[in-house]
Design an enzyme around this catalytic site. Structure first.
Site, PDB file in Angstrom:
ATOM      1  N   GLU A 170     -48.343  52.887 -19.886  1.00  0.00           N
ATOM      2  CA  GLU A 170     -48.483  53.114 -18.452  1.00  0.00           C
ATOM      3  C   GLU A 170     -48.552  54.627 -18.211  1.00  0.00           C
ATOM      4  OE1 GLU A 170     -45.041  52.352 -15.986  1.00  0.00           O
ATOM      5  OE2 GLU A 170     -46.276  51.634 -14.339  1.00  0.00           O
ATOM      6  N   LYS A 216     -50.583  45.862 -11.219  1.00  0.00           N
ATOM      7  CA  LYS A 216     -49.122  45.704 -11.304  1.00  0.00           C
ATOM      8  C   LYS A 216     -48.554  45.070 -10.027  1.00  0.00           C
ATOM      9  CE  LYS A 216     -45.022  48.552 -12.461  1.00  0.00           C
ATOM     10  NZ  LYS A 216     -44.512  49.943 -12.476  1.00  0.00           N
ATOM     11  N   CYS A 240     -44.854  47.506 -17.372  1.00  0.00           N
ATOM     12  CA  CYS A 240     -43.555  48.166 -17.180  1.00  0.00           C
ATOM     13  C   CYS A 240     -42.491  47.318 -16.474  1.00  0.00           C
ATOM     14  CB  CYS A 240     -43.791  49.492 -16.466  1.00  0.00           C
ATOM     15  SG  CYS A 240     -42.427  50.668 -16.630  1.00  0.00           S
TER      16      CYS A 240
HETATM   17  O1  KGT Z   1     -42.278  57.677 -11.911  1.00  0.00           O
HETATM   18  C1  KGT Z   1     -42.904  58.083 -12.874  1.00  0.00           C
HETATM   19  O2  KGT Z   1     -43.363  59.229 -12.918  1.00  0.00           O
HETATM   20  C2  KGT Z   1     -43.174  57.187 -14.032  1.00  0.00           C
HETATM   21  N1  KGT Z   1     -42.856  55.816 -13.812  1.00  0.00           N
HETATM   22  C3  KGT Z   1     -43.766  54.900 -13.419  1.00  0.00           C
HETATM   23  O3  KGT Z   1     -44.888  55.223 -13.176  1.00  0.00           O
HETATM   24  C4  KGT Z   1     -43.354  53.464 -13.257  1.00  0.00           C
HETATM   25  C5  KGT Z   1     -43.351  53.180 -11.774  1.00  0.00           C
HETATM   26  S1  KGT Z   1     -42.373  54.327 -10.849  1.00  0.00           S
HETATM   27  N2  KGT Z   1     -42.104  53.233 -13.865  1.00  0.00           N
HETATM   28  C6  KGT Z   1     -41.524  52.046 -14.004  1.00  0.00           C
HETATM   29  O4  KGT Z   1     -42.040  50.996 -13.613  1.00  0.00           O
HETATM   30  C7  KGT Z   1     -40.198  52.110 -14.738  1.00  0.00           C
HETATM   31  C8  KGT Z   1     -39.450  50.814 -14.838  1.00  0.00           C
HETATM   32  C9  KGT Z   1     -38.124  51.031 -15.449  1.00  0.00           C
HETATM   33  O5  KGT Z   1     -37.813  52.066 -15.977  1.00  0.00           O
HETATM   34  C10 KGT Z   1     -37.133  49.941 -15.426  1.00  0.00           C
HETATM   35  O6  KGT Z   1     -37.484  48.786 -15.097  1.00  0.00           O
HETATM   36  O7  KGT Z   1     -35.976  50.215 -15.761  1.00  0.00           O
END
Ligand code: KGT
Length: 272
Positions: free
Chosen positions: A43, A115, A158
């Site tokens: 991702e 997603k 994710c």
């Molecule tokens: O924010 C950022 O820069 C990078 N992260 C993402 O792009 C994505 C959406 S905010 N991260 C997740 O989905 C983490 C899930 C996760 O860590 C969990 O389910 O514990």
């Protein structure tokens, strides 16, 4: 379905599209040289940075990333999953879909997934995530691509990994291989990442391929790493650790059959 090698790529993507695509290309090349035929990128592989920066470039990121995936798949003659990059909802919208795209060796799109579950969470390490401010939630259940050669491949992204009903649906649709490309936070990842992935593999007696972000991507954002490939019994076949790199393992139809014979839980479902 044949036996073949799959790769889960691990990267530290930053807020620079060209730099990230160059890093992705290096790792695709490395995976291909080790014999991988199915390759997953994590991702945010194309861009990982502040939301406003991402949104300002979203159109260009979407276009160049899609072109990049097709070029790589054709050049290296492999199937590639691009695990989540922003694609504007439409020309006038200020939001994007967090999109995963599966491309075949001819450069053709096999499956696209937007997603569904957005990460709107205050993580106890002090970081606040509000993915829904820039991302539109997908409304469709994950795509399953049916391949006689590689097995049936299902897509997720994710945070989705915390919603087992999605994976039950994939199993119901005949999935053999489940992609979970991620940018898991270091804080949640240390306790949840591997457990959740193993659970999805075991309960659905399917392979799980989980490409990952690792290290410090920007500002205070640190990701967990441990891109991995897990077999249908839940055994971790490959783990990329914490440095950028590639986890490679064999996808073997005989193993899939054996596990499903030894543990026929999918046939014993009562409710779904
Ligand atoms: O924010 C950022 O820069 C990078 N992260 C993402 O792009 C994505 C959406 S905010 N991260 C997740 O989905 C983490 C899930 C996760 O860590 C969990 O389910 O514990």
């Amino acid at each position: 379905m044949k036996s073949y090698l799959a790769a889960a790529i691990q990267m530290t993507s930053v807020s620079n599209l060209q730099k990230n695509l160059a890093q992705a290309e290096e790792f695709i090349d490395l995976a291909v040289r080790q014999g991988a035929e199915l390759i997953g990128l994590p991702e945010n592989f194309a861009f990982m940075g502040e939301e406003n920066e991402k949104m300002a470039q979203a159109g260009a990121i979407a276009q160049e990333t899609e072109k990049f995936l097709k070029t790589m798949a054709q050049r290296f003659q492999v199937t590639i999953l691009g695990g989540g990059f922003p694609v504007p909802v439409d020309e006038t919208s200020t939001r994007v879909y967090n999109t995963a795209l599966l491309i075949d060796p001819n450069g053709q799109e096999l499956a696209r997934y937007q997603k569904v579950h957005l990460f709107d969470v205050n993580v106890p390490d002090g970081n606040t995530y509000r993915e829904s401010t820039t991302v539109m939630a997908g409304k469709e259940l994950p795509a399953v691509h049916y391949s006689r050669e590689l097995g049936n491949i299902a897509l997720s992204v994710c945070y989705d990994v915390r919603f087992p009903e999605l994976y039950r649906y994939m199993a119901h649709k005949g999935a053999d291989i489940i992609f979970v490309p991620a940018a898991f936070t270091a804080f949640t990842g240390k306790d949840h990442w591997q457990v959740l992935l193993q659970a999805r593999a075991i309960e659905n007696t399917s392979y799980v391929i989980a490409p990952a972000q690792t290290g410090i991507n920007y500002a205070r954002r640190q990701t967990h790493g441990h891109a991995m490939i897990i077999d249908p019994w839940g055994v971790i076949l490959a783990d990329a650790g914490e440095q950028p790199g590639v986890a490679i393992a064999e996808i073997n139809p005989a193993r899939l059959e054996q596990v499903r014979r030894q543990m026929p839980s999918l046939q014993h479902r009562v409710f779904v």
